[in-house]
Every structure is written in structure tokens, then in C-alpha cells.
Design a protein around this motif. Structure first.
Motif, PDB file in Angstrom:
ATOM      1  N   VAL A   1       0.840  -1.202   0.000  1.00  0.00           N
ATOM      2  CA  VAL A   1       0.000   0.000   0.000  1.00  0.00           C
ATOM      3  C   VAL A   1       0.872   1.248   0.000  1.00  0.00           C
ATOM      4  CG1 VAL A   1      -1.557   1.387   1.414  1.00  0.00           C
ATOM      5  CG2 VAL A   1      -2.028  -1.046   1.054  1.00  0.00           C
ATOM      6  N   GLU A   2       1.852   1.288   0.896  1.00  0.00           N
ATOM      7  CA  GLU A   2       2.712   2.469   0.965  1.00  0.00           C
ATOM      8  C   GLU A   2       3.448   2.684  -0.358  1.00  0.00           C
ATOM      9  OE1 GLU A   2       6.423   4.449   3.450  1.00  0.00           O
ATOM     10  OE2 GLU A   2       5.961   2.322   3.715  1.00  0.00           O
ATOM     11  N   GLN A   3       3.973   1.613  -0.938  1.00  0.00           N
ATOM     12  CA  GLN A   3       4.698   1.728  -2.207  1.00  0.00           C
ATOM     13  C   GLN A   3       3.789   2.288  -3.299  1.00  0.00           C
ATOM     14  OE1 GLN A   3       6.452  -1.985  -3.487  1.00  0.00           O
ATOM     15  NE2 GLN A   3       7.253  -1.122  -5.388  1.00  0.00           N
ATOM     16  N   ALA A   4       2.553   1.821  -3.334  1.00  0.00           N
ATOM     17  CA  ALA A   4       1.622   2.288  -4.365  1.00  0.00           C
ATOM     18  C   ALA A   4       1.260   3.761  -4.160  1.00  0.00           C
ATOM     19  CB  ALA A   4       0.365   1.428  -4.365  1.00  0.00           C
ATOM     20  N   LEU A   5       1.018   4.152  -2.914  1.00  0.00           N
ATOM     21  CA  LEU A   5       0.714   5.562  -2.642  1.00  0.00           C
ATOM     22  C   LEU A   5       1.879   6.453  -3.044  1.00  0.00           C
ATOM     23  CD1 LEU A   5      -0.947   5.154   0.868  1.00  0.00           C
ATOM     24  CD2 LEU A   5      -2.104   6.016  -1.183  1.00  0.00           C
ATOM     25  N   ARG A   6       3.097   6.033  -2.691  1.00  0.00           N
ATOM     26  CA  ARG A   6       4.284   6.827  -3.021  1.00  0.00           C
ATOM     27  C   ARG A   6       4.514   6.892  -4.533  1.00  0.00           C
ATOM     28  NH1 ARG A   6       5.241   9.932   1.362  1.00  0.00           N
ATOM     29  NH2 ARG A   6       5.435   8.699   3.274  1.00  0.00           N
ATOM     30  N   ALA A   7       3.961   5.909  -5.259  1.00  0.00           N
ATOM     31  CA  ALA A   7       4.072   5.920  -6.719  1.00  0.00           C
ATOM     32  C   ALA A   7       2.992   6.789  -7.362  1.00  0.00           C
ATOM     33  CB  ALA A   7       3.986   4.497  -7.262  1.00  0.00           C
ATOM     34  N   GLY A   8       2.163   7.418  -6.524  1.00  0.00           N
ATOM     35  CA  GLY A   8       1.145   8.325  -7.037  1.00  0.00           C
ATOM     36  C   GLY A   8      -0.167   7.667  -7.390  1.00  0.00           C
ATOM     37  N   LYS A   9      -0.436   6.487  -6.819  1.00  0.00           N
ATOM     38  CA  LYS A   9      -1.675   5.781  -7.115  1.00  0.00           C
ATOM     39  C   LYS A   9      -2.657   5.894  -5.957  1.00  0.00           C
ATOM     40  CE  LYS A   9       0.676   4.199 -10.649  1.00  0.00           C
ATOM     41  NZ  LYS A   9       0.558   4.852 -11.984  1.00  0.00           N
ATOM     42  N   HIS A  10      -3.940   5.995  -6.264  1.00  0.00           N
ATOM     43  CA  HIS A  10      -4.975   5.792  -5.261  1.00  0.00           C
ATOM     44  C   HIS A  10      -4.983   4.304  -4.922  1.00  0.00           C
ATOM     45  CE1 HIS A  10      -6.432   9.823  -6.104  1.00  0.00           C
ATOM     46  NE2 HIS A  10      -6.519   9.519  -7.387  1.00  0.00           N
ATOM     47  N   VAL A  11      -5.343   3.960  -3.685  1.00  0.00           N
ATOM     48  CA  VAL A  11      -5.222   2.564  -3.261  1.00  0.00           C
ATOM     49  C   VAL A  11      -6.482   2.066  -2.567  1.00  0.00           C
ATOM     50  CG1 VAL A  11      -3.957   0.903  -1.848  1.00  0.00           C
ATOM     51  CG2 VAL A  11      -2.724   2.759  -3.000  1.00  0.00           C
ATOM     52  N   TYR A  12      -6.981   0.945  -3.068  1.00  0.00           N
ATOM     53  CA  TYR A  12      -7.983   0.134  -2.371  1.00  0.00           C
ATOM     54  C   TYR A  12      -7.236  -1.097  -1.870  1.00  0.00           C
ATOM     55  CZ  TYR A  12     -12.012  -2.947  -1.605  1.00  0.00           C
ATOM     56  OH  TYR A  12     -12.936  -3.793  -1.044  1.00  0.00           O
ATOM     57  N   SER A  13      -7.393  -1.422  -0.589  1.00  0.00           N
ATOM     58  CA  SER A  13      -6.701  -2.586  -0.037  1.00  0.00           C
ATOM     59  C   SER A  13      -7.675  -3.503   0.667  1.00  0.00           C
ATOM     60  CB  SER A  13      -5.620  -2.155   0.962  1.00  0.00           C
ATOM     61  OG  SER A  13      -5.060  -3.282   1.614  1.00  0.00           O
ATOM     62  N   ALA A  14      -7.547  -4.800   0.407  1.00  0.00           N
ATOM     63  CA  ALA A  14      -8.266  -5.781   1.206  1.00  0.00           C
ATOM     64  C   ALA A  14      -7.768  -5.711   2.639  1.00  0.00           C
ATOM     65  CB  ALA A  14      -8.045  -7.182   0.629  1.00  0.00           C
ATOM     66  N   VAL A  15      -8.525  -6.298   3.550  1.00  0.00           N
ATOM     67  CA  VAL A  15      -8.148  -6.299   4.961  1.00  0.00           C
ATOM     68  C   VAL A  15      -7.105  -7.380   5.230  1.00  0.00           C
ATOM     69  CG1 VAL A  15     -10.368  -5.398   5.687  1.00  0.00           C
ATOM     70  CG2 VAL A  15     -10.048  -7.869   5.560  1.00  0.00           C
ATOM     71  N   PRO A  16      -6.300  -7.162   6.276  1.00  0.00           N
ATOM     72  CA  PRO A  16      -6.246  -5.996   7.151  1.00  0.00           C
ATOM     73  C   PRO A  16      -5.397  -4.887   6.539  1.00  0.00           C
ATOM     74  CG  PRO A  16      -4.651  -7.588   7.899  1.00  0.00           C
ATOM     75  CD  PRO A  16      -5.368  -8.234   6.734  1.00  0.00           C
ATOM     76  N   MET A  17      -5.463  -3.703   7.145  1.00  0.00           N
ATOM     77  CA  MET A  17      -4.677  -2.575   6.669  1.00  0.00           C
ATOM     78  C   MET A  17      -3.191  -2.897   6.706  1.00  0.00           C
ATOM     79  SD  MET A  17      -4.629   1.182   8.455  1.00  0.00           S
ATOM     80  CE  MET A  17      -4.041   2.658   7.601  1.00  0.00           C
ATOM     81  N   ALA A  18      -2.730  -3.502   7.802  1.00  0.00           N
ATOM     82  CA  ALA A  18      -1.319  -3.816   8.022  1.00  0.00           C
ATOM     83  C   ALA A  18      -1.232  -4.748   9.220  1.00  0.00           C
ATOM     84  CB  ALA A  18      -0.521  -2.544   8.270  1.00  0.00           C
ATOM     85  N   ILE A  19      -0.026  -5.158   9.570  1.00  0.00           N
ATOM     86  CA  ILE A  19       0.127  -6.071  10.715  1.00  0.00           C
ATOM     87  C   ILE A  19       1.013  -5.492  11.809  1.00  0.00           C
ATOM     88  CG2 ILE A  19      -0.343  -8.137   9.358  1.00  0.00           C
ATOM     89  CD1 ILE A  19       2.693  -8.669   9.385  1.00  0.00           C
ATOM     90  N   SER A  20       1.327  -4.198  11.753  1.00  0.00           N
ATOM     91  CA  SER A  20       2.090  -3.556  12.819  1.00  0.00           C
ATOM     92  C   SER A  20       1.697  -2.088  12.912  1.00  0.00           C
ATOM     93  CB  SER A  20       3.601  -3.670  12.577  1.00  0.00           C
ATOM     94  OG  SER A  20       4.013  -2.805  11.525  1.00  0.00           O
TER      95      SER A  20
END
Length: 399
Positions: free
Chosen positions: A80-99
Motif C-alpha cells: 500500500v505504501e509503495q503504491a501511494l508513493r508511486a502516485g496511485k490511489h489505493v484500495y486494499s483488502a483487509v487488514p490494513m497492516a500487521i504492525s
């Protein structure tokens, strides 16, 4: 306005969502990426999509406007972070993250890039949550002081097949995923109706005794031997939330895997597998029919060939009477739905947020409140139930 999107991971749910994105009038084109190239090609052909990208990096280097991530649950944060930093809007399945660190990095990336992030939490649109949200907004509960959210899904009912499908020969290493690191189907259904957040937790984990190599510390890539866990959360409004995450349980999870209870000073709401009641100080009202979903396609549909029979109900359950179907695009009528009618709303809310430049309901700050409580709860269980504080990242900007 319209935008293009790339769907990452089309093994099971990813393919269903690629189809819905392709149907939505707010999306111009849909591409797919999968580690199994033949799977991506087959999905693109079967669903009449725009094409295939060879890798996640190639997708990010392309001119697509957004990505939807349906990879293994412990991989979401960095992708998710990599995609946002690449300038993309992001839809992510759950969970958001693990930490907590991964969550903080996503929130910082959303803030700094200005891109839309949405976590695809199905329970926010669960008929029980929709009903409770409306009742709470109308003041009919009085003060809600105690809530319960359970995700009750036995491993025997489809999860063995699902992990073998996604994990390959070493699937037992990942099938031991800690239950409390997948908390959003329970937590999100409560906090999606009650505007509060968790501030502390005490959690007890139940060590597995099946001895089949799953939930075995020596095998698990997570060092986890908890198959069930129960957490008691303190909420910022003075209320209490209890959450159960169960993977060894005698319960028909194919009928209803997420279930909820809300207790207020004036009324209460309770669910079992196939019964839901609203109660006040005078009577009990069976409201099961209002929350009953209708199937959106056959359990034998060819698109479900790779899905264990015990899991297929989650892929086909459609709208219920409490859902506002009129707000959905006409193109979704008769389209496959799932997770108690949530899939259509998930896609529509993300597409609307991207095209309108607005915050989706389960934005990064809300997603943190749905996800981080479980991460801290798992740490509490590892410490024998020690009560631990839960960081809050605050409300989304402008709220």
C-alpha cells in the motif's frame, strides 16, 4: 470523471472485484497482475478486462490511476505504501497492516501524497452494522455502553482449502496466521456503527491442540499457536467492546461468520447464526427478515470453481432489505455480490471517493481504528492478558 485501476491478485476475491470495477461507470479500464501469470491472463480474458501487467512494479510504473490490492494478508502494509508513493490511489483488502509502524507509514503516505486510500472492510456494510448505525443515529439505543463483535470461522469450514490454494506446498506456515491480526470483520462491525475507538485492551489467547501442524509454533512463520482469542477493549467514550476471533469452533460460519451485539440504556440488538432481535424494555422484536440477504448467483457458478464449497456463501450473498440499493449504479443490478451485500458498496464508495476527491467511509484513519486494536490485542495475549494502551491516530483531516 473516470479512472483506470490495476487489480493485484486475482486468485479468488480479486477476480470478483475486478469484475465489479469493470462494470462501474466511474472506471475507464481494469488491468490485472498476479504472481501466477496464467491466472491473470485467464481473468483478463474471462472478464473482458483491458489487459495484464507483468508485475506489481510494472503496474506502478504504468499510467494507471489506482490499484486494488488482494494479496496475502500480511503483505498489505508495504505494498500500500509503495503504491501511494508511486502516485496511485489505493484500495486494499483487509487488514490494513500487521504492525503499528506499517499503519503509521500508510497514514503519513496518504497525508503527504493526497491520494485516496480505502480499506475494504466488509463489516462496515454488514446488514447488522447498517441497521445498528441507523438506530444509533436516531438515538433509539440511548447510550451504548457494551458491544460485541465476533468473527467465528472454523478452520474445517473451508480455510484449509483456502490456505492450500494461496500458500502452496508450505501452506501450514501461513495458515497459522494469528487470529487477532485479522480483527476487522469483528471490530469494524462494531465501530462502524458506534462512533468510538479503542484505547486499551486485555486479551487471552487459546493455544491450539489439534496437533496437525497448523497453529504449531515450530511450523508457523508467525511463531503463533493461538487458534482462538478473546479481547476486552476499553473505548474512549467509556464503553466496552468484546471481540472474539475463533478458528476452532463448533459453529456454522457459512451461515453467518461475523455477528454483533449492541447494548444500550434504552434498547439492545443481538445476533445468532440465523436469528437477529431488537429488544427494548417492553418487548423482543424479531428483525431477522430485515437483515436477510439474497443470493446474487448460484453456489455452482463456474467462477467459484477454485473456492471451497464451505466458503462460497461469502462469495454470493447479496443485498438485504436494510441496504440502500438505490444509491448503487444501475450496472450492478444482477452482478455478483458477496459478504452479505458489501462488495457492491465497497467498490462504489472507492470509485466515488477517487472521482470526487473525497474521503471514503473506511479511510486510513478509520482503518487504523479497525485494525490496530487487534494488533495490540495479540501482543496482550502474548503477555498473558496484560492490559495495554492502544494508540489513536485521530480523525481524518476535515472531520
Amino acid at each position: 470523471m473516470t479512472f483506470s485501476i490495476g487489480v493485484v491478485g486475482v486468485g479468488q476475491f480479486g477476480g470478483q472485484f475486478a469484475h465489479l470495477f469493470n462494470l462501474h461507470p466511474g472506471v475507464s479500464s481494469v488491468y490485472v497482475v498476479d504472481e501466477v501469470s496464467l491466472r491473470a491472463a485467464e481473468a483478463a480474458d474471462r472478464l473482458h478486462l483491458a489487459g495484464v501487467k507483468a508485475s506489481f512494479n510494472e503496474l506502478l510504473e504504468s499510467d494507471v490511476d489506482a490499484v486494488a490490492i488482494f494479496t496475502q494478508r500480511w503483505t498489505h502494509g508495504p505494498l500500500v505504501e509503495q503504491a501511494l508513493r508511486a502516485g496511485k490511489h489505493v484500495y486494499s483488502a483487509v487488514p490494513m497492516a500487521i504492525s503499528e509502524e506499517e499503519i503509521a507509514r500508510i497514514i503519513n503516505a496518504v497525508r503527504e501524497t493526497g491520494k485516496v486510500y480505502m480499506m475494504g472492510e466488509t463489516s462496515y456494510y454488514n446488514p447488522a452494522t447498517v441497521y445498528a448505525r441507523k438506530q444509533h443515529a436516531a438515538g433509539r439505543f440511548g447510550r451504548i455502553f457494551y458491544t460485541e463483535g465476533d468473527y467465528v470461522h472454523d478452520m474445517d469450514l473451508g480455510f484449509y482449502d483456502a490456505y492450500q490454494y494461496s500458500g502452496g506446498e508450505r501452506w501450514k506456515e501461513t495458515a497459522s496466521y494469528p487470529p487477532m491480526l485479522y480483527p476487522t470483520h469483528a471490530v469494524g462491525g462494531v465501530l462502524g456503527a458506534v462512533p468510538a475507538h479503542a484505547v486499551s485492551v486485555s486479551c487471552v489467547g487459546v493455544k491450539d491442540d489439534r496437533n496437525d501442524g497448523v497453529f504449531d509454533k515450530e511450523v508457523s512463520m508467525f511463531g503463533n499457536d493461538f487458534s482462538n482469542a478473546t479481547a476486552l477493549f476499553e473505548l474512549n467514550d467509556g464503553g466496552v467492546m468484546r471481540t472474539n476471533e475463533m478458528r476452532r469452533v463448533g459453529y456454522p460460519s457459512h451461515i453467518r461468520e461475523s455477528r454483533f451485539r449492541f447494548f444500550g440504556t434504552e434498547a439492545s440488538f443481538e445476533q445468532l447464526a440465523n436469528v437477529t432481535v431488537w429488544q427494548d424494555k417492553e418487548n423482543v422484536h424479531d428483525i431477522s427478515e430485515q437483515l436477510e440477504t439474497q443470493p446474487s448467483m448460484s453456489l455452482d457458478d463456474p467462477s467459484l470453481a477454485n473456492v471451497a464449497p464451505e466458503l462460497r456463501d461469502a462469495f454470493v450473498s447479496g443485498l438485504s432489505p436494510v441496504h440502500d440499493a438505490d444509491r448503487l449504479p444501475e450496472e450492478f443490478r444482477g452482478a455478483p455480490n458477496g459478504h452479505e451485500g458489501s462488495h457492491h458498496f465497497l467498490v462504489d464508495d472507492f470509485v466515488t471517493a477517487v472521482n470526487a476527491g473525497t474521503l471514503p467511509p473506511v479511510n486510513a484513519w478509520v482503518a487504523a481504528r479497525f485494525t490496530l486494536p487487534g494488533i495490540v490485542a495479540h501482543e496482550s495475549a502474548l503477555r498473558g492478558g496484560e492490559r495495554l494502551p492502544i494508540r489513536d491516530f485521530g480523525d481524518a483531516p476535515g472531520i
